[in-house]
Motif scaffolding. Structure first.
Motif, PDB file in Angstrom:
ATOM      1  N   ALA A  93       0.836  -1.196   0.000  1.00  0.00           N
ATOM      2  CA  ALA A  93       0.000   0.000   0.000  1.00  0.00           C
ATOM      3  C   ALA A  93       0.874   1.250   0.000  1.00  0.00           C
ATOM      4  N   VAL A  94       0.455   2.247  -0.771  1.00  0.00           N
ATOM      5  CA  VAL A  94       1.141   3.543  -0.811  1.00  0.00           C
ATOM      6  C   VAL A  94       0.086   4.640  -0.748  1.00  0.00           C
ATOM      7  N   LEU A  95       0.517   5.834  -0.358  1.00  0.00           N
ATOM      8  CA  LEU A  95      -0.364   6.989  -0.325  1.00  0.00           C
ATOM      9  C   LEU A  95      -0.081   7.822  -1.565  1.00  0.00           C
ATOM     10  N   VAL A  96      -1.130   8.165  -2.310  1.00  0.00           N
ATOM     11  CA  VAL A  96      -0.985   8.933  -3.545  1.00  0.00           C
ATOM     12  C   VAL A  96      -1.520  10.340  -3.297  1.00  0.00           C
ATOM     13  N   ASN A  97      -0.682  11.344  -3.514  1.00  0.00           N
ATOM     14  CA  ASN A  97      -1.067  12.753  -3.342  1.00  0.00           C
ATOM     15  C   ASN A  97      -1.651  13.052  -1.955  1.00  0.00           C
ATOM     16  N   GLN A  98      -1.176  12.386  -0.936  1.00  0.00           N
ATOM     17  CA  GLN A  98      -1.602  12.609   0.451  1.00  0.00           C
ATOM     18  C   GLN A  98      -3.093  12.419   0.706  1.00  0.00           C
ATOM     19  N   GLU A  99      -3.817  11.812  -0.268  1.00  0.00           N
ATOM     20  CA  GLU A  99      -5.254  11.690  -0.039  1.00  0.00           C
ATOM     21  C   GLU A  99      -5.867  10.379  -0.504  1.00  0.00           C
ATOM     22  N   ARG A 100      -5.185   9.626  -1.321  1.00  0.00           N
ATOM     23  CA  ARG A 100      -5.755   8.366  -1.819  1.00  0.00           C
ATOM     24  C   ARG A 100      -4.753   7.238  -1.646  1.00  0.00           C
TER      25      ARG A 100
END
Length: 121
Positions: A93-100
């Protein structure tokens, strides 16, 4: 009284062995090689599995907002990625653009892994 019967047409035999399917010749369109271009925009469903849990109905009925369900995977274990219900890869899991959330592919499964664990539960 006349007997009820269905007038069925004879059915063609479409059965084939795996070897026959894998070794068949694909007809080529006029002027060249077969093209996969028409399939490139076909949407495919990607599912990512974080983990699983088996819970008795009694416990499910007691769940409420804020309840935590413990899954069968430890923190840091790879996520399972399915494409159209077929096992495809593992990832994290990674965070994309601090929101998704997103998933980074860490390994693509080989054919023998697909055979052992082929479909999404």
């Amino acid at each position: 009284m006349a007997e009820n019967s269905v007038n069925a047409l004879p059915m063609e035999d479409f059965s084939a062995t795996i070897d026959e399917i894998e070794n068949r010749e694909i007809p080529t369109p006029p002027g060249g090689k077969p093209s996969l271009d028409m399939l490139l925009n076909v949407p495919m469903r990607i599912s990512v599995e974080l983990g699983r849990a088996r819970i008795p109905v009694k416990s499910i009925l007691q769940l409420s907002q804020g309840s935590v369900v413990e899954l069968d995977r430890a923190s840091g274990e790879p996520l399972t990625i399915y494409i159209n219900g077929e096992l495809f890869a593992y990832g994290e899991a990674v965070l994309v653009n601090q929101e998704r959330f997103g998933v980074r592919l860490t390994s693509i499964v080989n054919r023998s892994e697909q055979i052992k664990n082929p479909r999404e539960p």
